[in-house]
Design a protein around this motif. Structure first.
Motif, PDB file in Angstrom:
ATOM      1  N   MET A 103     -38.048 -11.376 -99.690  1.00  0.00           N
ATOM      2  CA  MET A 103     -38.216 -12.784-100.360  1.00  0.00           C
ATOM      3  C   MET A 103     -38.386 -13.287-101.275  1.00  0.00           C
ATOM      4  O   MET A 103     -38.462 -14.629-101.296  1.00  0.00           O
ATOM      5  CB  MET A 103     -39.937 -12.180 -99.470  1.00  0.00           C
ATOM      6  N   ARG A 104     -38.815 -12.786-102.476  1.00  0.00           N
ATOM      7  CA  ARG A 104     -39.062 -13.249-103.572  1.00  0.00           C
ATOM      8  C   ARG A 104     -37.311 -14.269-103.680  1.00  0.00           C
ATOM      9  O   ARG A 104     -37.195 -15.587-104.915  1.00  0.00           O
ATOM     10  CB  ARG A 104     -39.458 -12.238-104.874  1.00  0.00           C
ATOM     11  N   GLY A 105     -36.749 -13.145-103.910  1.00  0.00           N
ATOM     12  CA  GLY A 105     -35.496 -13.644-104.129  1.00  0.00           C
ATOM     13  C   GLY A 105     -34.770 -14.726-103.506  1.00  0.00           C
ATOM     14  O   GLY A 105     -33.856 -15.736-103.991  1.00  0.00           O
ATOM     15  N   LEU A 106     -35.078 -15.394-101.982  1.00  0.00           N
ATOM     16  CA  LEU A 106     -35.022 -15.715-100.493  1.00  0.00           C
ATOM     17  C   LEU A 106     -35.231 -17.401-101.483  1.00  0.00           C
ATOM     18  O   LEU A 106     -34.673 -18.223-101.333  1.00  0.00           O
ATOM     19  CB  LEU A 106     -35.203 -15.381 -99.532  1.00  0.00           C
ATOM     20  N   ALA A 107     -36.748 -17.011-101.355  1.00  0.00           N
ATOM     21  CA  ALA A 107     -37.285 -18.182-101.700  1.00  0.00           C
ATOM     22  C   ALA A 107     -36.826 -18.760-103.157  1.00  0.00           C
ATOM     23  O   ALA A 107     -36.832 -19.990-103.537  1.00  0.00           O
ATOM     24  CB  ALA A 107     -39.035 -18.589-102.128  1.00  0.00           C
ATOM     25  N   ALA A 108     -36.224 -17.828-103.895  1.00  0.00           N
ATOM     26  CA  ALA A 108     -36.204 -18.905-105.143  1.00  0.00           C
ATOM     27  C   ALA A 108     -34.634 -19.066-105.238  1.00  0.00           C
ATOM     28  O   ALA A 108     -34.445 -20.255-105.594  1.00  0.00           O
ATOM     29  CB  ALA A 108     -36.076 -17.713-106.270  1.00  0.00           C
ATOM     30  N   ALA A 109     -33.734 -18.673-104.573  1.00  0.00           N
ATOM     31  CA  ALA A 109     -32.549 -19.407-103.768  1.00  0.00           C
ATOM     32  C   ALA A 109     -32.689 -21.081-102.979  1.00  0.00           C
ATOM     33  O   ALA A 109     -31.987 -21.467-103.086  1.00  0.00           O
ATOM     34  CB  ALA A 109     -31.302 -18.089-102.939  1.00  0.00           C
ATOM     35  N   HIS A 110     -33.641 -20.921-102.495  1.00  0.00           N
ATOM     36  CA  HIS A 110     -33.997 -21.647-101.473  1.00  0.00           C
ATOM     37  C   HIS A 110     -34.166 -23.239-102.572  1.00  0.00           C
ATOM     38  O   HIS A 110     -34.249 -24.336-102.278  1.00  0.00           O
ATOM     39  CB  HIS A 110     -35.079 -21.238-100.154  1.00  0.00           C
ATOM     40  N   GLU A 111     -35.447 -22.329-103.376  1.00  0.00           N
ATOM     41  CA  GLU A 111     -35.888 -23.593-104.520  1.00  0.00           C
ATOM     42  C   GLU A 111     -34.870 -24.230-105.195  1.00  0.00           C
ATOM     43  O   GLU A 111     -34.684 -25.408-106.016  1.00  0.00           O
ATOM     44  CB  GLU A 111     -36.979 -22.665-104.811  1.00  0.00           C
ATOM     45  N   ALA A 112     -33.956 -23.203-105.394  1.00  0.00           N
ATOM     46  CA  ALA A 112     -33.076 -23.789-106.430  1.00  0.00           C
ATOM     47  C   ALA A 112     -31.605 -24.800-105.932  1.00  0.00           C
ATOM     48  O   ALA A 112     -30.714 -24.964-106.689  1.00  0.00           O
ATOM     49  CB  ALA A 112     -32.249 -22.317-106.730  1.00  0.00           C
ATOM     50  N   GLU A 113     -32.176 -25.007-104.054  1.00  0.00           N
ATOM     51  CA  GLU A 113     -30.829 -26.184-103.490  1.00  0.00           C
ATOM     52  C   GLU A 113     -29.450 -24.946-102.899  1.00  0.00           C
ATOM     53  O   GLU A 113     -28.627 -25.692-103.646  1.00  0.00           O
ATOM     54  CB  GLU A 113     -30.754 -26.961-103.766  1.00  0.00           C
ATOM     55  N   LEU A 114     -29.530 -23.575-103.491  1.00  0.00           N
ATOM     56  CA  LEU A 114     -28.458 -23.199-103.048  1.00  0.00           C
ATOM     57  C   LEU A 114     -28.135 -22.941-101.958  1.00  0.00           C
ATOM     58  O   LEU A 114     -28.836 -23.197-101.033  1.00  0.00           O
ATOM     59  CB  LEU A 114     -28.746 -21.491-103.411  1.00  0.00           C
ATOM     60  N   PRO A 115     -26.594 -22.782-101.786  1.00  0.00           N
ATOM     61  CA  PRO A 115     -26.189 -23.298-100.220  1.00  0.00           C
ATOM     62  C   PRO A 115     -26.701 -21.916 -99.581  1.00  0.00           C
ATOM     63  O   PRO A 115     -25.339 -20.596 -98.793  1.00  0.00           O
ATOM     64  CB  PRO A 115     -24.419 -23.754 -99.984  1.00  0.00           C
ATOM     65  N   LEU A 116     -27.339 -21.309 -98.863  1.00  0.00           N
ATOM     66  CA  LEU A 116     -27.187 -20.301 -98.151  1.00  0.00           C
ATOM     67  C   LEU A 116     -27.569 -20.213 -96.783  1.00  0.00           C
ATOM     68  O   LEU A 116     -27.226 -20.937 -96.002  1.00  0.00           O
ATOM     69  CB  LEU A 116     -29.102 -20.211 -98.344  1.00  0.00           C
ATOM     70  N   SER A 117     -26.521 -18.312 -96.217  1.00  0.00           N
ATOM     71  CA  SER A 117     -26.382 -17.775 -95.163  1.00  0.00           C
ATOM     72  C   SER A 117     -26.820 -17.070 -94.853  1.00  0.00           C
ATOM     73  O   SER A 117     -27.060 -16.037 -96.201  1.00  0.00           O
ATOM     74  CB  SER A 117     -24.941 -17.986 -94.843  1.00  0.00           C
ATOM     75  N   LEU A 118     -28.107 -16.993 -94.045  1.00  0.00           N
ATOM     76  CA  LEU A 118     -28.780 -15.447 -93.170  1.00  0.00           C
ATOM     77  C   LEU A 118     -27.732 -15.157 -92.010  1.00  0.00           C
ATOM     78  O   LEU A 118     -27.451 -15.882 -90.903  1.00  0.00           O
ATOM     79  CB  LEU A 118     -29.885 -15.976 -93.485  1.00  0.00           C
ATOM     80  N   SER A 119     -28.203 -13.317 -92.555  1.00  0.00           N
ATOM     81  CA  SER A 119     -27.410 -12.682 -91.692  1.00  0.00           C
ATOM     82  C   SER A 119     -28.483 -11.938 -90.648  1.00  0.00           C
ATOM     83  O   SER A 119     -28.885 -11.249 -91.578  1.00  0.00           O
ATOM     84  CB  SER A 119     -26.388 -11.665 -91.864  1.00  0.00           C
ATOM     85  N   VAL A 120     -28.841 -12.177 -89.438  1.00  0.00           N
ATOM     86  CA  VAL A 120     -29.782 -11.161 -89.153  1.00  0.00           C
ATOM     87  C   VAL A 120     -28.801 -10.217 -88.452  1.00  0.00           C
ATOM     88  O   VAL A 120     -28.187  -9.988 -87.323  1.00  0.00           O
ATOM     89  CB  VAL A 120     -30.310 -12.017 -87.786  1.00  0.00           C
ATOM     90  N   VAL A 121     -29.092  -8.840 -88.739  1.00  0.00           N
ATOM     91  CA  VAL A 121     -28.470  -8.114 -88.514  1.00  0.00           C
ATOM     92  C   VAL A 121     -29.823  -6.797 -87.518  1.00  0.00           C
ATOM     93  O   VAL A 121     -30.676  -6.444 -88.112  1.00  0.00           O
ATOM     94  CB  VAL A 121     -28.610  -7.017 -89.935  1.00  0.00           C
ATOM     95  N   ILE A 122     -29.294  -6.636 -86.056  1.00  0.00           N
ATOM     96  CA  ILE A 122     -30.325  -6.380 -85.225  1.00  0.00           C
ATOM     97  C   ILE A 122     -30.106  -5.047 -84.866  1.00  0.00           C
ATOM     98  O   ILE A 122     -28.780  -4.163 -84.728  1.00  0.00           O
ATOM     99  CB  ILE A 122     -30.343  -7.148 -84.087  1.00  0.00           C
TER     100      ILE A 122
END
Length: 371
Positions: A210-229
């Motif tokens: 979550m810390r890494g995800l928030a930092a990447a989002h704040e830096a406006e990096l182009p994020l793609s998220l994979s939901v693994v079930i």
């Protein structure tokens, strides 16, 4: 390491010519004579042509009026080889221990820096424009920063596959914001600390993610998220989807567990049976012809799944890739019980993946319609 100065990349790509902006997945298709014109202008330090200044303003909002062609543009050379995409497993080691992982034994091993730099130059010479850096967990590799930077500086469009556990570190953020990837892909394994840490078998994994995800989002990096079930986290599937949608517009869902790349059955036990559903038919792919996979030791294979007859790139150089298309064609041919199957046209599984399922002793319903 100082950031490169180029704003755009002009490159051949599978018989076409593209102008791309690092950090952005969109591009502009140009004619061959425009590509040649850019090369001539760069050699004489001439201003950017008006048509490219206008295109850059429309596509990316860039004002390049005061830039010369050689300053603003990195021009990729023509390659006699047709490999436009590559995935490079920087290191198969990982700081997590997920039971569904297709890599099996995750060893921290890879090429030393001089050999790795030579490998990246070989991929560039092969025509690779889009490169995926992954693992294992690529960002914990001791030469990751240099690997990423050189890939970018050679004019490759970089996608990073990561578990997110290091994205908040200052040096990592500095690298990714000064040399922007066109995509950063992370996987979500749970919506709560208890589930996420249990999935990865690592206490504290959720907090780092979550810390890494928030930092990447704040830096406006182009994020793609994979939901693994899997069976471990299926009870949090709706919450995982909601979490992904809060941070990224590009969300993918993965529910079919595969054997390890060596045919190990361990990941199959993680399948959530209620999430087994029909997939789209496999109608062929161009892996081995226009794309390839590279192991941590510089062995080129058709793809991540089809790893037979690897080509040692550091020994044979880019010329060795001439054999890869034939290897791919043979690997995709149906054989054994699949050769005469009447359901081939609607089969959802390629032959290399079928082979892994068989080797793992998988139940038929995981990969075959005859189940």
């Amino acid at each position: 390491m100082p950031a490169p100065t180029h704003e755009l990349i002009a490159s051949p790509f599978l018989g076409k010519y593209l102008v791309l902006r690092p950090g952005d997945s969109s591009g502009v298709k140009v004619q061959a004579h425009h590509y040649l014109e850019l090369g001539q202008r760069a050699s004489t330090r001439a201003p950017l042509p008006g048509w490219l200044r206008d295109a850059a303003r429309r596509r990316w909002g860039l004002d390049l009026a005061d830039r010369t062609t050689d300053e603003a543009l990195l021009i990729r050379k023509e390659s006699p080889y047709g490999h436009g995409r590559a995935s490079y497993e920087v290191n198969n080691g990982c700081n997590w221990a997920c039971n569904h992982c297709v890599y099996g034994a995750k060893r921290h091993e890879g090429l030393a820096w001089p050999a790795r730099a030579r490998l990246l130059h070989i991929l560039c010479d092969a025509g690779v424009l889009w490169i995926e850096l992954g693992g294992g967990e690529a960002t914990i590799d001791r030469h990751f920063l240099e690997t990423y930077a050189l890939s970018y500086d050679l004019g490759m469009m970089v996608e990073l596959l990561t578990n997110g556990s290091t994205l908040f570190r200052p040096r990592m953020l500095e690298l990714l914001t000064s040399r922007r990837p066109y995509r950063v892909t992370l996987s979500i394994y749970g919506a709560t600390e208890e589930t996420f840490d249990g999935f990865t078998n690592r206490p504290g994994a959720f907090r780092k993610f979550m810390r890494g995800l928030a930092a990447a989002h704040e830096a406006e990096l182009p994020l793609s998220l994979s939901v693994v079930i899997t069976e471990k986290n299926a009870h949090e599937a709706p919450a995982m989807r909601a979490l992904a949608e809060r941070y990224a517009s590009r969300v993918r869902e993965y529910t079919h567990m595969s054997p390890t790349f060596t045919g190990g059955a361990e990941p199959l036990a993680q399948q959530a049976p209620e999430y087994l559903h029909s997939r789209t038919p496999f109608t062929g792919c161009d892996a081995g012809h226009t794309s390839l996979n590279v192991s941590p030791f510089g062995l080129a294979t058709v793809c991540k799944v089809s790893r037979d007859h690897p080509i040692p790139l550091l020994k044979e150089g880019v010329a060795g890739l001439a054999r890869l298309g034939g290897i791919s064609d043979r690997a995709l041919q149906r054989h054994s019980g699949c050769s005469g199957c009447a359901l081939q046209k609607s089969c959802t599984t390629c032959m290399p993946l079928v082979t892994l399922y068989r080797k793992a002793g998988s139940p038929l319903d995981r990969y075959c319609q005859h189940a």
